[in-house]
Design a protein around this motif. Structure first.
Motif, mmCIF file in Angstrom:
data_model
loop_
_atom_site.group_PDB
_atom_site.id
_atom_site.type_symbol
_atom_site.label_atom_id
_atom_site.label_comp_id
_atom_site.label_asym_id
_atom_site.label_seq_id
_atom_site.Cartn_x
_atom_site.Cartn_y
_atom_site.Cartn_z
ATOM 1 N N ARG A 73 5.030 0.409 -9.645
ATOM 2 C CA ARG A 73 6.936 0.125 -9.622
ATOM 3 C C ARG A 73 7.585 -1.106 -9.143
ATOM 4 N N PRO A 74 7.607 -1.740 -10.869
ATOM 5 C CA PRO A 74 8.313 -3.140 -10.355
ATOM 6 C C PRO A 74 9.623 -3.709 -9.846
ATOM 7 N N ASP A 75 10.218 -2.259 -10.252
ATOM 8 C CA ASP A 75 11.785 -2.298 -8.732
ATOM 9 C C ASP A 75 11.311 -2.177 -7.752
ATOM 10 N N ALA A 76 10.170 -2.142 -7.005
ATOM 11 C CA ALA A 76 10.098 -1.812 -5.556
ATOM 12 C C ALA A 76 9.703 -3.710 -5.133
ATOM 13 N N ILE A 77 9.708 -4.430 -5.759
ATOM 14 C CA ILE A 77 9.299 -5.597 -5.340
ATOM 15 C C ILE A 77 9.974 -6.518 -4.527
ATOM 16 N N VAL A 91 -12.040 2.472 -5.116
ATOM 17 C CA VAL A 91 -11.921 1.803 -6.127
ATOM 18 C C VAL A 91 -10.305 0.474 -5.576
ATOM 19 N N PRO A 92 -9.295 0.672 -5.267
ATOM 20 C CA PRO A 92 -8.428 -0.817 -4.997
ATOM 21 C C PRO A 92 -8.864 -1.692 -3.538
ATOM 22 N N VAL A 93 -10.122 -0.998 -3.079
ATOM 23 C CA VAL A 93 -10.292 -1.525 -1.824
ATOM 24 C C VAL A 93 -11.549 -2.474 -2.070
ATOM 25 N N VAL A 94 -12.402 -2.106 -3.123
ATOM 26 C CA VAL A 94 -13.566 -2.606 -3.477
ATOM 27 C C VAL A 94 -13.090 -3.852 -4.002
ATOM 28 N N VAL A 95 -12.244 -3.885 -4.986
ATOM 29 C CA VAL A 95 -11.284 -4.758 -6.045
ATOM 30 C C VAL A 95 -10.467 -6.121 -5.285
ATOM 31 N N ALA A 96 -10.187 -5.308 -4.534
ATOM 32 C CA ALA A 96 -9.432 -6.742 -2.980
ATOM 33 C C ALA A 96 -10.824 -7.042 -2.126
ATOM 34 N N ALA A 97 -11.680 -6.075 -2.346
ATOM 35 C CA ALA A 97 -13.216 -7.069 -1.217
ATOM 36 C C ALA A 97 -13.265 -7.586 -1.967
ATOM 37 N N LEU A 98 -13.585 -7.663 -3.615
ATOM 38 C CA LEU A 98 -14.219 -8.419 -4.086
ATOM 39 C C LEU A 98 -13.332 -9.290 -4.596
ATOM 40 N N VAL A 99 -12.093 -9.505 -4.552
ATOM 41 C CA VAL A 99 -11.166 -10.681 -4.516
ATOM 42 C C VAL A 99 -11.248 -11.922 -4.016
ATOM 43 N N VAL A 100 -10.977 -10.721 -2.363
ATOM 44 C CA VAL A 100 -11.677 -11.821 -1.685
ATOM 45 C C VAL A 100 -13.316 -12.773 -1.015
ATOM 46 N N ALA A 156 0.663 -1.578 0.298
ATOM 47 C CA ALA A 156 -0.074 0.270 0.259
ATOM 48 C C ALA A 156 0.709 1.351 0.343
ATOM 49 N N GLU A 157 2.158 0.987 0.939
ATOM 50 C CA GLU A 157 2.958 2.185 0.638
ATOM 51 C C GLU A 157 3.832 2.608 -0.744
ATOM 52 N N GLN A 158 3.658 1.736 -1.344
ATOM 53 C CA GLN A 158 3.944 2.379 -3.282
ATOM 54 C C GLN A 158 3.204 2.601 -3.651
ATOM 55 N N SER A 189 -5.152 -14.706 -1.285
ATOM 56 C CA SER A 189 -5.389 -13.490 -2.134
ATOM 57 C C SER A 189 -4.706 -12.486 -1.964
ATOM 58 N N LEU A 190 -4.781 -12.199 -1.370
ATOM 59 C CA LEU A 190 -3.956 -10.698 -0.889
ATOM 60 C C LEU A 190 -2.541 -10.818 -1.829
ATOM 61 N N PRO A 191 -1.695 -12.056 -1.197
ATOM 62 C CA PRO A 191 -0.487 -11.641 -1.680
ATOM 63 C C PRO A 191 -0.343 -11.633 -3.407
ATOM 64 N N VAL A 192 -1.331 -12.384 -4.163
ATOM 65 C CA VAL A 192 -1.348 -11.911 -5.994
ATOM 66 C C VAL A 192 -1.850 -10.607 -5.412
ATOM 67 N N LEU A 193 -2.620 -10.166 -4.967
ATOM 68 C CA LEU A 193 -2.960 -8.994 -5.285
ATOM 69 C C LEU A 193 -1.251 -8.212 -5.183
ATOM 70 N N CYS A 194 -1.219 -7.877 -4.267
ATOM 71 C CA CYS A 194 -0.101 -7.283 -4.020
ATOM 72 C C CYS A 194 1.183 -6.996 -4.927
ATOM 73 N N LEU A 195 1.063 -8.344 -5.086
ATOM 74 C CA LEU A 195 2.020 -8.104 -6.808
ATOM 75 C C LEU A 195 2.123 -7.407 -7.533
ATOM 76 N N ALA A 196 0.302 -7.609 -8.370
ATOM 77 C CA ALA A 196 -0.067 -7.024 -9.256
ATOM 78 C C ALA A 196 0.031 -5.717 -8.687
ATOM 79 N N GLY A 197 -0.008 -5.144 -7.851
ATOM 80 C CA GLY A 197 -0.335 -3.919 -7.518
ATOM 81 C C GLY A 197 0.918 -3.197 -6.977
ATOM 82 N N VAL A 198 1.871 -3.805 -7.223
ATOM 83 C CA VAL A 198 3.648 -3.646 -7.358
ATOM 84 C C VAL A 198 4.203 -3.385 -8.900
ATOM 85 N N LEU A 199 3.205 -4.125 -9.607
ATOM 86 C CA LEU A 199 4.226 -4.272 -10.826
ATOM 87 C C LEU A 199 3.322 -3.238 -11.106
#
Length: 436
Positions: free
Chosen positions: A274-278, A234-243, A98-100, A261-271
C-alpha cells in the motif's frame, strides 16, 4: 513536552544513522547532549516505579563517582546508550509496517484459531527462532498478530510466554550484546564452541519450559502452534538475512544493523502493498518517539552505572578479597548465573551485572574454564533479561504489547528463570572438569 521529545528523538535518530554510516565524524558529544535532553523531557512523565528505579541507578552512579572519581565514565555510558532511542523507534516503525502486511493478517487468523491453553510451546520456540537474529524485534512480529483489539491479559500472556524463548537467545547467538561484551573479556573462546554449548543449553531450556511451565505442553501442541507462524516465515527470514548480511558486510553490531536495515525493509514492504500507507506509517513511527521515554531512561541510567562501575572496580579492593576465599569452580558458576538472575529481578540491567562479574572473575583464578564461565554469564544474561524491568526485552515488550512493564514479569517466569538457571549451572559444573 511530547512534541519536544519527538523532535529531539528524531534528531537523535538521524544522528545515529549518520554516526553508523560515518563513524569517524565527531558526533558523540552532540549525541550525548541530545540523549540527556531526551531523557530530561521524559523524566517528568515517568511512572512512579520507573522514577524510583532511575533514581536508585542515578544515586549509585553518583556514589561511585564521588568515591572513586571516575566521572569521565559517565560520558562513556551516555555514548553507549545513544543508540537506544533510534533502536526503539525503529522497532515501532517495524510494527507499524507489519500491520500493513497481508502475512500478518493470515498469521493472526491462524494464531487466533488456536486453543489459547495449548499454544505456549509454539510461542516459546517461535520467540527463540525469530529472536535469534531479530532479537527483541520478535515482539514487533508477534504483537501485530494479536491485533490492537486483543484484551490486555491475552497480550500479556503472549509476551510472557514468548520472552521465555527470547531469554534463551543469548545462550548461543553471536548477534546479541551479551556475546559482544563477554568476548571482550574472554577473547580466546572460539565462537563455534560457545554456540555449540549454548545450543545444547537452549535445548535443555525448551525441555524445562515444555515439561514444567507450558500449559498443556506437548509435541503435538508445539507443532500446531508453529504452523500458525508459517505465513510470516518468508518475511522474517528475509529480514533476518538482511540484518545478518548488514552485520557481516559492514562490521556493525546487531543493534546498528537493525537501525540501518529495518527502515529500508519497512519502506519496501509498505510500497509493495500500500504505497499510500507510507505517510500514516511514518507518522506512527514518529509518534512512537514520544512514547519510548520510560524505556530509554531506564536503559540510559543502567548503562551509565555499568560504565562507571567498570572504571571504578580496580580501586575497590574486591578482587583480592574474592581471591582469598578460594571458591570452588562449581560455586563460581552458580554465583555467576544466580547473581545475574537476582540482579535482573531487582532491576539491574544485564550490562551492569555482567560487567561486574566479568571484571571480577576474569581478574582472579577460579578453576573455571573460559568456555564454562562465558556460558554461565550468557545463560544468566539471557535469563535475567526475561525478568528485569530494565531489560531491552521488557522495555520493547511494553511498547509493542502496550502493557505496563511491571505486569510483564509474572511469578511463573521468575520461577522458570531460577529453575533453568540452577539446571544450567549444574550441567556446566559437571562439564567444567573436561575443559580445565
Amino acid at each position: 513536552m511530547i512534541r519536544a521529545s519527538v523532535q529531539v528523538g528524531g534528531a537523535l535518530w538521524l544522528l545515529t544513522f549518520a554516526h553508523i554510516l560515518f563513524p569517524k565524524l565527531p558526533l558523540f558529544a552532540l549525541m550525548a547532549i541530545l540523549l540527556v535532553a531526551f531523557v530530561a523531557l521524559a523524566l517528568p512523565r515517568l511512572a512512579r516505579h520507573s522514577a524510583i528505579l532511575c533514581t536508585v541507578l542515578a544515586a549509585a552512579t553518583l556514589a561511585l563517582g564521588f568515591a572513586y572519581g571516575q566521572w569521565e565514565a559517565i560520558l562513556t555510558g551516555l555514548t553507549r546508550s545513544a543508540i537506544f532511542p533510534a533502536f526503539l523507534a525503529t522497532i515501532v516503525l517495524l510494527r507499524a509496517t507489519a500491520e500493513q502486511r497481508p502475512e500478518i493478517a493470515r498469521a493472526r487468523a491462524l494464531f487466533g484459531a488456536l486453543d489459547r491453553d495449548r499454544r505456549d510451546s509454539g510461542i516459546v520456540v517461535g520467540g527463540l527462532l525469530i529472536g535469534s537474529v531479530l532479537q527483541v524485534g520478535v515482539f514487533a512480529i508477534l504483537a501485530p498478530i494479536l491485533g490492537r483489539d486483543a484484551p490486555e491479559d491475552e497480550r500479556r500472556d503472549v509476551f510472557t510466554t514468548a520472552v521465555r524463548g527470547m531469554s534463551m537467545v543469548p545462550f548461543w547467538s553471536p548477534f546479541i550484546v551479551g556475546m559482544a561484551v563477554a568476548s571482550q573479556y574472554l577473547p580466546l573462546v572460539p565462537l563455534w564452541q560457545i554456540m555449540s554449548l549454548g545450543l545444547c543449553m537452549t535445548a535443555v531450556g525448551i525441555l524445562v519450559s515444555l515439561v514444567g511451565f507450558d500449559r498443556h505442553g506437548s509435541l503435538g501442541a508445539l507443532w500446531r502452534s508453529l504452523r500458525s507462524f508459517a505465513p510470516i516465515a518468508v518475511p522474517v527470514v528475509v529480514a533476518a538475512l538482511v540484518v545478518v548480511g548488514t552485520t557481516w558486510a559492514f562490521g556493525l553490531s546487531t543493534l546498528q544493523a537493525l537501525v540501518m536495515s529495518l527502515p529500508v525493509l519497512c519502506l519496501a514492504g509498505v510500497l509493495q502493498v500500500r504505497p499510500d500507507a507510507i505517510r500514516p506509517v511514518a507518522k506512527q513511527a514518529l509518534d512512537g518517539l514520544g512514547r519510548i521515554g520510560t524505556e530509554t531512561s531506564i536503559l540510559v541510567f543502567a548503562t551509565t552505572l555499568g560504565a562507571i562501575f567498570e572504571a571504578s572496580l580496580p580501586q575497590t579492593g574486591i578482587l583480592p578479597w574474592l581471591e582469598s576465599l578460594q571458591l570452588p569452580a562449581a560455586a563460581t558458576i552458580f554465583i555467576v548465573v544466580m547473581t545475574m538472575n537476582i540482579g535482573g529481578l531487582f532491576g539491574l540491567h544485564a550490562i551492569v551485572t555482567g560487567t561486574f562479574l566479568l571484571v571480577i572473575f576474569t581478574g582472579i583464578p577460579t578453576g573455571v574454564s573460559d568456555l564454562m564461565l562465558m556460558q554461565a554469564l550468557l545463560a544468566g544474561w539471557g535469563l535475567a533479561s526475561g525478568i528485569s524491568i530494565s531489560s531491552l526485552s521488557i522495555a520493547t515488550g511494553s511498547v509493542m504489547f502496550r502493557v505496563s512493564p511491571t505486569r510483564l514479569i509474572p511469578l511463573k517466569n521468575i520461577v522458570y528463570v531460577f529453575t533453568l538457571g540452577a539446571v544450567v549451572a549444574t550441567i556446566l559444573s559437571a562439564l567444567n572438569g573436561l575443559f580445565v
